[in-house]
Design a protein around this motif. Sequence first.
Motif, PDB file in Angstrom:
ATOM      1  N   GLY A  77       0.831  -1.198   0.000  1.00 29.55           N
ATOM      2  CA  GLY A  77       0.000   0.000   0.000  1.00 29.55           C
ATOM      3  C   GLY A  77       0.863   1.244   0.000  1.00 29.55           C
ATOM      4  N   ARG A  78       0.234   2.381  -0.113  1.00 26.77           N
ATOM      5  CA  ARG A  78       0.997   3.628  -0.156  1.00 26.77           C
ATOM      6  C   ARG A  78       0.216   4.728   0.524  1.00 26.77           C
ATOM      7  N   ARG A  79       0.953   5.493   1.351  1.00 26.58           N
ATOM      8  CA  ARG A  79       0.334   6.632   1.996  1.00 26.58           C
ATOM      9  C   ARG A  79      -0.104   7.650   0.944  1.00 26.58           C
ATOM     10  N   PRO A  80      -1.316   8.184   1.068  1.00 26.49           N
ATOM     11  CA  PRO A  80      -1.775   9.161   0.076  1.00 26.49           C
ATOM     12  C   PRO A  80      -0.876  10.392   0.071  1.00 26.49           C
ATOM     13  N   GLU A  81      -0.656  10.907  -1.107  1.00 24.50           N
ATOM     14  CA  GLU A  81       0.114  12.146  -1.228  1.00 24.50           C
ATOM     15  C   GLU A  81      -0.724  13.323  -0.749  1.00 24.50           C
ATOM     16  N   ALA A  82      -0.042  14.324  -0.246  1.00 16.71           N
ATOM     17  CA  ALA A  82      -0.751  15.529   0.179  1.00 16.71           C
ATOM     18  C   ALA A  82      -0.069  16.758  -0.403  1.00 16.71           C
ATOM     19  N   VAL A  83       0.446  16.608  -1.622  1.00 16.78           N
ATOM     20  CA  VAL A  83       1.207  17.705  -2.224  1.00 16.78           C
ATOM     21  C   VAL A  83       0.365  18.962  -2.329  1.00 16.78           C
ATOM     22  N   GLU A  84      -0.856  18.797  -2.731  1.00 16.86           N
ATOM     23  CA  GLU A  84      -1.706  19.951  -2.982  1.00 16.86           C
ATOM     24  C   GLU A  84      -2.603  20.268  -1.795  1.00 16.86           C
ATOM     25  N   GLY A  85      -2.220  19.783  -0.646  1.00 14.83           N
ATOM     26  CA  GLY A  85      -2.983  20.115   0.536  1.00 14.83           C
ATOM     27  C   GLY A  85      -4.113  19.147   0.779  1.00 14.83           C
ATOM     28  N   LEU A  86      -5.059  19.609   1.543  1.00 17.35           N
ATOM     29  CA  LEU A  86      -6.160  18.758   1.944  1.00 17.35           C
ATOM     30  C   LEU A  86      -7.223  18.716   0.856  1.00 17.35           C
ATOM     31  N   TYR A 118     -12.130  -0.433   5.689  1.00 18.17           N
ATOM     32  CA  TYR A 118     -13.265   0.484   5.841  1.00 18.17           C
ATOM     33  C   TYR A 118     -13.751   1.003   4.479  1.00 18.17           C
ATOM     34  N   THR A 119     -12.788   1.319   3.602  1.00 19.20           N
ATOM     35  CA  THR A 119     -13.166   1.868   2.294  1.00 19.20           C
ATOM     36  C   THR A 119     -13.390   0.746   1.302  1.00 19.20           C
ATOM     37  N   ASN A 120     -12.364  -0.086   1.113  1.00 21.09           N
ATOM     38  CA  ASN A 120     -12.606  -1.311   0.374  1.00 21.09           C
ATOM     39  C   ASN A 120     -13.350  -2.272   1.291  1.00 21.09           C
ATOM     40  N   SER A 121     -13.888  -3.316   0.739  1.00 24.50           N
ATOM     41  CA  SER A 121     -14.615  -4.313   1.529  1.00 24.50           C
ATOM     42  C   SER A 121     -14.217  -5.677   1.004  1.00 24.50           C
ATOM     43  N   ARG A 122     -13.002  -6.048   1.305  1.00 22.54           N
ATOM     44  CA  ARG A 122     -12.466  -7.247   0.675  1.00 22.54           C
ATOM     45  C   ARG A 122     -11.355  -7.836   1.529  1.00 22.54           C
ATOM     46  N   VAL A 123     -10.931  -9.028   1.123  1.00 24.60           N
ATOM     47  CA  VAL A 123      -9.719  -9.631   1.659  1.00 24.60           C
ATOM     48  C   VAL A 123      -8.773  -9.811   0.476  1.00 24.60           C
ATOM     49  N   VAL A 124      -7.523  -9.423   0.652  1.00 26.71           N
ATOM     50  CA  VAL A 124      -6.545  -9.499  -0.420  1.00 26.71           C
ATOM     51  C   VAL A 124      -5.477 -10.507  -0.040  1.00 26.71           C
ATOM     52  N   LEU A 144      -4.538  -0.061  -0.755  1.00 28.10           N
ATOM     53  CA  LEU A 144      -5.420  -0.447   0.337  1.00 28.10           C
ATOM     54  C   LEU A 144      -6.284   0.748   0.719  1.00 28.10           C
ATOM     55  N   GLY A 145      -7.517   0.447   1.141  1.00 26.40           N
ATOM     56  CA  GLY A 145      -8.458   1.483   1.535  1.00 26.40           C
ATOM     57  C   GLY A 145      -8.836   1.331   3.001  1.00 26.40           C
ATOM     58  N   PRO A 203     -20.220   5.867  -3.803  1.00 28.44           N
ATOM     59  CA  PRO A 203     -19.722   4.496  -3.666  1.00 28.44           C
ATOM     60  C   PRO A 203     -18.199   4.491  -3.643  1.00 28.44           C
ATOM     61  N   PRO A 204     -17.613   3.544  -2.916  1.00 30.63           N
ATOM     62  CA  PRO A 204     -16.157   3.491  -2.884  1.00 30.63           C
ATOM     63  C   PRO A 204     -15.603   3.199  -4.274  1.00 30.63           C
ATOM     64  N   PRO A 205     -14.429   3.695  -4.578  1.00 33.52           N
ATOM     65  CA  PRO A 205     -13.837   3.397  -5.879  1.00 33.52           C
ATOM     66  C   PRO A 205     -13.494   1.918  -5.976  1.00 33.52           C
ATOM     67  N   ASN A 206     -13.348   1.472  -7.185  1.00 34.75           N
ATOM     68  CA  ASN A 206     -12.968   0.078  -7.367  1.00 34.75           C
ATOM     69  C   ASN A 206     -11.629  -0.187  -6.688  1.00 34.75           C
ATOM     70  N   ALA A 207     -11.566  -1.321  -6.035  1.00 37.58           N
ATOM     71  CA  ALA A 207     -10.343  -1.660  -5.317  1.00 37.58           C
ATOM     72  C   ALA A 207      -9.242  -2.000  -6.312  1.00 37.58           C
ATOM     73  N   GLN A 208      -8.038  -1.579  -5.981  1.00 35.07           N
ATOM     74  CA  GLN A 208      -6.879  -1.828  -6.830  1.00 35.07           C
ATOM     75  C   GLN A 208      -5.982  -2.866  -6.151  1.00 35.07           C
ATOM     76  N   PRO A 209      -5.230  -3.632  -6.953  1.00 37.28           N
ATOM     77  CA  PRO A 209      -4.421  -4.708  -6.348  1.00 37.28           C
ATOM     78  C   PRO A 209      -3.489  -4.231  -5.236  1.00 37.28           C
ATOM     79  N   TYR A 210      -2.826  -3.103  -5.457  1.00 34.12           N
ATOM     80  CA  TYR A 210      -1.803  -2.685  -4.507  1.00 34.12           C
ATOM     81  C   TYR A 210      -2.199  -1.445  -3.720  1.00 34.12           C
TER      82      TYR A 210
END
Lengths: 352, 394
Positions: free
Chosen positions: A133-142, A180-186, A160-161, A151-158
Amino acid sequence: MRRFQVCLAVVVLLTALPLYAQSKAKVQNVPEIPFDSVANALKLPDNLYLGEGIGVATNSKGHVYVYTRSGATRLFEFDQTGAFVKEIGQGLYGFLFAHAVRVDKDDNIWAVDEGSNMVIKFDPTGKVLMLIGRRPEAVEGLEAGPPAGTPPPNAQPYALGRPTDIGWDAQGNIFISDGYTNSRVVKYDKFGKFIKSVGTRGAAPGQMNTPHGLQVDAKGNVYVADRGNARIQVFDDNLVLRAIYDHVGNPWTLCITPGPHQYLYSSNSYPDSNPAAARDITGEVYKMELDGTVVGKFGKAGKQLKEFSTIHGLDCRNENELWVSEITAWRVQKIILHPQQATKPTSTSAAR
Amino acid sequence: MKRILTLSFVALLILTAGHAISAQQQFGGAQLAVPEIPFDSVPNFLKLPDKMYLGEVPGVATNSKGHVFVYTRTGTMTATLGGSRVFTHDGSRLFEFDEKGAYVREIGVGIYGFLFAHVVRIDPQDNIWVVDEAANLVMKFDPNGRILMTIGRKPESINVRNYEPPAPPAGARAGGAPAGEGRGAGAGGAAGAGRGGPPPAPPVVGAGVEGESFNRPTDVGWDAQGNIFVSDGYGNSRVVKYDKNGVFLKMAGHRGAGPLEFNTPHGLAMDAQGNVYIADRGNNRVQVLDNELNFKTQYLNVGTPWTVCVSPGPHQYLFSSNSNAIGNFDNGEIYKMELDGKIVGRFGEGGKQMKQFGSVHEIDCRDPNGILVGELTNWRVQKLMLKAPTSSTQ
C-alpha cells in the motif's frame, strides 16, 4: 438468556462510516470462563503514555507489541515481564492512524495503519523489510472527502483502503482485511506480489461490511471479522467462502491459538461510543472451536479491570494467557483464563 | 447457529482496473533486442542509526567524495490550523552518508522548505541542490549544509480543495500520468462560448510565468557555465533556465505531446555540451533540448521515463528508468543508453525484493557501473554494481 436479537440504535463510528448496530450474540447458554486480569501488566516509563489501545501482539519470546494512537501513532515493545524495551518506528512515514499489529512465525512485526493505507513489515529488530500500500500524497494540501453516499472506488491490487488486519498461511502468503473503504480480503505472496482478492461491500455471502479483523489457521483458512454484518466469514486458502458464523455478535477482532488444537477467540466488543443500551449485551469475548462451536465466553462491558471497553486487539499465542487492547480505556490487559474452573465462581482478585 | 455454505464462491477479482489507470507503456518499441545487463545489489548499503527511518526515497545523489545524500519523505507533514488557512511544515528530511554507507548527519533539520521531497542533486562544486514538489522550491546548500540560494517560494498556506470524482480510466486520457503519483493540472479550461468575433485563443496550459513561480517542480541540472535548468513540473509543463546566480533567462514548453511540449516533465539531466535531457513521463519519451532550450530530438523506445541521469567523463551515458507505476509492478527496468539514444542494455524489474525496484524515482550514475537508485514504494536506496552485458544482439 433471551433468544431474540436486539437491534440497537445506530452506532456512529468515528467517521460515520460504516453504520451498523452492535448486536447481542445469538448463542445461548454459554459457559462463563473464569479469569483474572493481571494488574499493571505493562510498565510504561514516565512521560510515556498509551493512547487508544488499538493493536497488541506477542512474539515467540513473549515480548509484547502495542500499536497505539498516542499523540502520534506509535509502536512500543515490552518484554515478557511487561518491562518497556523500546519504541519502533519513531516518526515513520507510514504511521498515521494505528489499526493492528501482528507478529508472524519468524517474529517479524507487521503494523496495519488505516490512516496511511499501509501495511509495514519490520524485522524483529525493528528494521523495515517490506511495504504494502501507499500513503496518500498531500502535495496539494487537503482534499474534501466525497459526498455522503458516494460508492467506494474500485479496489486496486496494490492500493489499500483503510486496511484493518493481517495474517499469513504456512507458506507465508499474506492476507489483509481491507477494510473500511474497500470491503475485501486481499492475498499476496510472501514477497508482496498480488495474487487475488475477494469481496465487495454488501451483506450477501462473501460480501463484507467493514471486514475489521482477520486471522488464518494452520490449514490456511482465513477467518474474517465481518463486523458490520455481525458474522465471521471463513474462506479457504484460495479465498473461496466455506462457512459463516453469525452467532457471536459483531466480531471486532479475532485471534487463533497455535498448536495442534487451535481455538478461535472473537470479541463482541462494547462499541466505542459507549452507548448505554449496548452495555448489558456486549463486551464479551467468545472462545470457539474452529468450526464455530462456542466453548465459552468471558468478560463484559465496563471500565474496571476485568471489564472491557471496546476491545480492538486480541493476542492468544497462549490459549489461557490473552492480551487484550481496548480503545476507550487506553490500556492493554493481560487476561489469565481458568477454564478448568469453568463451573465455579472465582474471586476477582488480580494475580501478580 | 452457524450456516455452512457449500456455495463455491467465485472470487471477485478486481484486477484489471489497476492496469487501466496507468498509461505506463507495456514495452518500448525496440526492446526485444536489448541486452540484459547483469548486476548485483549491495546488501544493507546504507546504515541508518537506531530510531531513524527512511520513508519514500524520491531523491538520492553522490558528491565527488562518494558521499550519499538521500532526500526522503519521512515523518509527517504537520499542518497547523489557522482559521481558514492551514500552515504546513516538515514531511521530508535530507540525510548524508559517507562512501561506505555510514550515516554522517542530517541537513536542514526543521527547515522551512522540506515538505514533499522530489530530488536531490549535487553540482560539480559539491553543492547540494534539493527540489521540493510541495514547497515549489529549489534549494541550494553548500557542501557544509548551509543555504546558499533558493529559487521559487513556498506557498504561504494550503486550503481544503473541493472533492474531485475519480478520474476516468486512463486509456481515455491522452498520456495521463501514472496512477497515484499526483495529479497534473488537467487539460485546461474550456474556451468560453464567445458571441461574435473570433473564438478566443485556447489557453496555453502549463507555460507558467516568467520568473520563479514553480508549480510542483521536479528536477534540476547545470551546464558547464553553471546555468541552472529546472523541470517544472506537475502543474506547469516547462523547462526554465536561470544563470548561475539565479537570474531568470528563459523558459520553454507547455502542456502537450508535440515537440517542446510536456506532460509531467519528471526528471532532468545535462550532458557536458549543455544539452538538456527531459524525462517527459506522461508522453513516454525522453526529449532532448539544446542549451538554449530548442528541441533537438526525442527517444521513444524506453518506456515511461521517470528519471534520467547522465554519467560524467569523456564517454557519457544516459540512464533512464521505465519505473513501475504506483499501482502495479509492471515494467520497472532501467535503460543504459548512449547520448544519441542508442540503447546499450537494460537491467532490473518491478518488485519488492532485492534487485527489484519499487518505482525508481532518482538514479545517481556518477560511477556508471556503481549506480544508486532511490525507490518510492520500497522506502530504500539500492547500490547496484553493473557488469558487462550478457550479449549484444543489436
